[in-house]
Each structure stands twice: as structure tokens, then as C-alpha cells.
Design an enzyme around this catalytic site. Structure first.
Site, PDB file in Angstrom:
ATOM      1  N   GLY A  29      57.058  39.358  32.805  1.00 32.27           N
ATOM      2  CA  GLY A  29      55.644  39.742  32.752  1.00 32.27           C
ATOM      3  C   GLY A  29      55.375  40.394  31.409  1.00 32.27           C
ATOM      4  N   ASN A  33      57.533  43.442  29.615  1.00 33.99           N
ATOM      5  CA  ASN A  33      58.311  43.277  28.381  1.00 33.99           C
ATOM      6  C   ASN A  33      58.037  44.438  27.420  1.00 33.99           C
ATOM      7  OD1 ASN A  33      59.231  40.799  29.325  1.00 33.99           O
ATOM      8  ND2 ASN A  33      57.584  39.656  28.307  1.00 33.99           N
ATOM      9  N   TRP A 100      52.468  30.814  41.600  1.00 36.16           N
ATOM     10  CA  TRP A 100      52.065  31.229  42.947  1.00 36.16           C
ATOM     11  C   TRP A 100      51.835  32.738  42.837  1.00 36.16           C
ATOM     12  CZ3 TRP A 100      55.539  27.542  41.850  1.00 36.16           C
ATOM     13  CH2 TRP A 100      55.519  26.358  42.605  1.00 36.16           C
ATOM     14  N   ALA A 254      57.462  36.594  24.355  1.00 36.81           N
ATOM     15  CA  ALA A 254      57.464  38.059  24.188  1.00 36.81           C
ATOM     16  C   ALA A 254      57.351  38.516  22.729  1.00 36.81           C
ATOM     17  CB  ALA A 254      58.687  38.709  24.844  1.00 36.81           C
ATOM     18  N   ASP A 257      54.449  40.925  22.807  1.00 41.85           N
ATOM     19  CA  ASP A 257      54.769  42.075  23.681  1.00 41.85           C
ATOM     20  C   ASP A 257      55.720  43.037  22.969  1.00 41.85           C
ATOM     21  OD1 ASP A 257      53.464  40.378  25.440  1.00 41.85           O
ATOM     22  OD2 ASP A 257      55.316  39.712  26.424  1.00 41.85           O
TER      23      ASP A 257
HETATM   24  P1  ADP Z   1      51.893  36.307  20.692  1.00 46.67           P
HETATM   25  O1  ADP Z   1      51.311  34.936  20.617  1.00 46.67           O
HETATM   26  O2  ADP Z   1      53.022  36.488  21.682  1.00 46.67           O
HETATM   27  O3  ADP Z   1      50.867  37.414  20.724  1.00 46.67           O
HETATM   28  P2  ADP Z   1      52.132  36.321  17.849  1.00 46.67           P
HETATM   29  O4  ADP Z   1      52.099  34.894  17.481  1.00 46.67           O
HETATM   30  O5  ADP Z   1      50.911  37.157  17.639  1.00 46.67           O
HETATM   31  O6  ADP Z   1      52.671  36.507  19.328  1.00 46.67           O
HETATM   32  O7  ADP Z   1      53.344  36.984  17.049  1.00 46.67           O
HETATM   33  C1  ADP Z   1      53.683  38.318  17.261  1.00 46.67           C
HETATM   34  C2  ADP Z   1      54.629  38.740  16.186  1.00 46.67           C
HETATM   35  O8  ADP Z   1      55.822  37.938  16.248  1.00 46.67           O
HETATM   36  C3  ADP Z   1      54.120  38.528  14.772  1.00 46.67           C
HETATM   37  O9  ADP Z   1      53.294  39.592  14.360  1.00 46.67           O
HETATM   38  C4  ADP Z   1      55.429  38.488  13.997  1.00 46.67           C
HETATM   39  O10 ADP Z   1      55.944  39.788  13.857  1.00 46.67           O
HETATM   40  C5  ADP Z   1      56.335  37.726  14.949  1.00 46.67           C
HETATM   41  N1  ADP Z   1      56.267  36.276  14.651  1.00 46.67           N
HETATM   42  C6  ADP Z   1      55.667  35.316  15.382  1.00 46.67           C
HETATM   43  N2  ADP Z   1      55.806  34.094  14.799  1.00 46.67           N
HETATM   44  C7  ADP Z   1      56.528  34.287  13.671  1.00 46.67           C
HETATM   45  C8  ADP Z   1      57.012  33.439  12.615  1.00 46.67           C
HETATM   46  N3  ADP Z   1      56.764  32.134  12.612  1.00 46.67           N
HETATM   47  N4  ADP Z   1      57.725  34.002  11.615  1.00 46.67           N
HETATM   48  C9  ADP Z   1      57.983  35.319  11.595  1.00 46.67           C
HETATM   49  N5  ADP Z   1      57.542  36.179  12.554  1.00 46.67           N
HETATM   50  C10 ADP Z   1      56.829  35.679  13.566  1.00 46.67           C
END
Ligand code: ADP
Length: 306
Positions: A29, A33, A100, A254, A257
């Protein structure tokens, strides 16, 4: 006294289907997390939800406690069960999620006997964190009770954080979600917003919906791109902090999260918004290098929190 954080939401049983059709059991969840990573980063955190009195609810409680997440505010509803989802992986490795959860105990956190007690207890926390997925659980009356609780937190000097996790299937229609997110953002002291969620919800006006709160509250706006950047607006500060590239992305579950957990832990430790964003990237960047939402303890990065 240590700062006390409450994370509100739902943890479900997770069944991952293997190629032979057998199912591997876990749980998961979004707000759980975040609670779990906050606990690992040394923050005193309670998970606030409702569970049943079944063996799987017991198992979840024991697992959370073993991670250092406080379970004193978990309501137990006799005869009820946690929600459940199955992850199916097709031949090309694409995953689909099947739920579910309509009768899950967690949906009644703010209704029925015991709700007033939960609301009263929540009012005593220093920081209360909920997500858009949490909001989708409760219905209008439950959301109103949550909003009232948040006002009580703030009246006592505590703060409210909201993460715009938007999952369309949790809502009867988009208009309800738009209104609920608007209310939650207007009430929050700290907003984690993903530009993708905002665009799904409000189209091209998405960023404006959150940026209108600039000055009144702290905003962490997570942009797209690879690697992505976050823009942090706090008081007069407006900084963009790019995520360092991650060598091999294994599973982005996550990411947001864990980012929120590290950001909040850093801010609670007195770090600046830009430093907190760097901590968020560091933890999230590690999490996406591993399979699943929860990485091994041994893989936790050392964040400059002390
Ligand atoms: P969610 O969709 O779970 O909210 P995000 O896409 O906003 O997650 O990403 C959250 C964090 O994860 C980013 O701020 C970064 O720190 C890390 N992150 C996500 N994708 C990448 C990537 N391609 N390269 C480096 N860090 C990433």
C-alpha cells in the site's frame, strides 16, 4: 519530545501470480510504504488504518511492527478483512493489477463505532500524511471527517502532508476526485504533487492547481523525464533539484512513496527543502534499483539526516 508522524491509508494483501498459476503472497500500500521508510529513517511513525480480525490482518500487523512502524492506531473491525489484489504478468512481462477492495476494513476508518476515537488520536500527531489513494477509500462523509481531523491537527500546531497519488479506478468519476484533491491541497501544509497525476486529473491546468498554493504551503512538484527533476517551493525558495541518473532501473514501485518518506525525514531533521529533495532522490533512486516496494534493509542508503 520526538516528532510523531501518522500515515493514513490502506495496506492490502498482494498475490503475485506465477507462470504456473500459483500465487505468491505479500502485502502492499502506498502510505504503508512511506510509513515503513520513515521508520527505517528513524522517524517515530504510526500507520493509521483499519484491519479485520483474520490471520492475514494479524500477519500484517506483526510485519509492520517488525519494521518499527507503530500499530497502536490500527482499528480492528470484527468479521472484516483487508482488501486484496492480484498482480498478473503477461508473456511480455507487462503487469496488470486486479482488485477486491470494496469491502476492505480500511474503508471504514472514519465511520462506525471507534471513528471518533481515531479522529481524537490523530489530532495529537505533529505531522499527518495521507495520499490521493487514501482519500478514495472513505467516501464523502469519511473525507469530511478526515478534513475535520486535519483542521484539529493544525489547531494544535501540527502539520498535514498530502501526496497526489491518483488512481482513476478508485473514484466513481473524475469530478469527485478533482474536488477531493482540490480540497486536500487547499488544506495541506506540504503537498507532494506529481505532474503526471495533476495532468490526468486537471489536464493542462494541472500545475496551476497546485502552484496556486505557493506561499501558503510547501510544494514538492515532481516532474516527468528520465531522470526526473523536482521543483520545491517553500516560502521565497523556488529550486529545481534533478535526480541523479540511476544505472539500472529494475522496478519503479514505491518510487514516489519512498521519495516522500526521505523528504519528510530530512525536513523533520532540519534540512532545507533542496537538501530534503536530494535525500528523496537518493532513497527513491535506490528503491527503483530493486524489485518490489520494500528494499532489503542492507540496501538502505545512508542519508545525511543527523
Ligand atoms: P511516482 O510515480 O511513484 O510518484 P515518480 O516518477 O514521481 O514516482 O518518481 C519519484 C522519484 O523516484 C523521483 O523524484 C526520483 O527521485 C526517482 N526516480 C523515478 N524515476 C527515475 C529515473 N528514471 N531516474 C532516476 N530517478 C528516478
Amino acid at each position: 519530545m520526538a516528532t510523531r508522524v501518522a500515515c493514513i491509508g490502506e495496506c492490502m494483501m498482494e498475490l503475485s501470480e506465477r507462470p504456473d498459476g500459483s500465487l505468491l503472497r505479500g502485502y502492499g500500500g502506498d502510505t504503508l510504504n512511506t510509513a515503513l521508510y520513515l521508520a527505517r529513517l528513524g522517524v517515530a511513525v504510526d500507520y493509521v488504518t483499519a484491519l479485520g480480525d483474520d490471520p492475514w490482518s494479524e500477519e500484517m500487523l506483526a510485519a509492520w511492527a517488525a519494521e518499527g512502524v507503530g500499530t497502536g492506531q490500527v482499528r480492528r473491525l470484527p468479521g472484516r478483512m483487508p482488501g486484496l489484489y492480484i498482480i498478473r504478468t503477461d508473456g511480455s512481462g507487462e503487469r496488470s493489477f486486479h482488485y477486491w477492495r470494496d469491502s476492505a476494513a480500511a474503508r471504514d476508518l472514519f465511520s462506525g463505532p471507534g471513528a471518533a476515537e481515531t479522529q481524537g488520536a490523530l489530532a495529537g500527531y505533529d505531522l499527518v500524511y495521507a495520499s490521493g489513494i487514501s482519500l478514495s477509500l472513505y467516501g464523502e462523509a469519511g473525507r469530511a471527517a478526515l478534513a475535520e481531523t486535519c483542521r484539529a491537527v493544525q489547531a494544535k500546531g501540527g502539520r498535514v502532508a498530502f501526496d497526489t497519488n491518483y488512481r482513476p479506478r478508485g473514484w466513481p468519476d473524475k469530478a469527485k476526485a478533482q474536488a477531493a484533491f482540490r480540497d486536500a491541497m487547499a488544506a495541506a501544509d506540504l503537498i507532494f504533487a506529481s505532474s503526471e497525476d495533476l495532468e490526468w486529473l486537471y489536464g493542462s491546468d494541472g500545475e496551476e492547481e497546485v502552484l496556486r498554493h505557493h506561499g501558503r504551503c510547501e510544494i514538492v512538484l515532481k516532474g516527468g523525464g528520465s531522470p526526473p527533476s523536482v521543483r520545491v517551493l517553500a516560502g521565497t525558495e523556488d529550486v529545481t533539484v534533478p535526480a541523479p541518473p540511476v544505472d539500472t532501473i529494475v522496478d519503479t514501485t514505491a518510487a514516489g512513496d519512498s521519495f516522500a518518506a526521505a523528504y519528510m525525514a530530512a525536513r523533520l531533521a532540519g534540512r532545507s527543502p533542496a537538501e530534503a529533495a536530494a535525500c528523496g532522490h537518493r532513497l527513491a533512486g535506490t528503491v527503483i534499483g530493486h524489485r518490489g516496494a520494500v528494499i532489503p534493509r542492507s540496501a538502505m542508503p545512508d542519508l545525511p539526516l543527523a
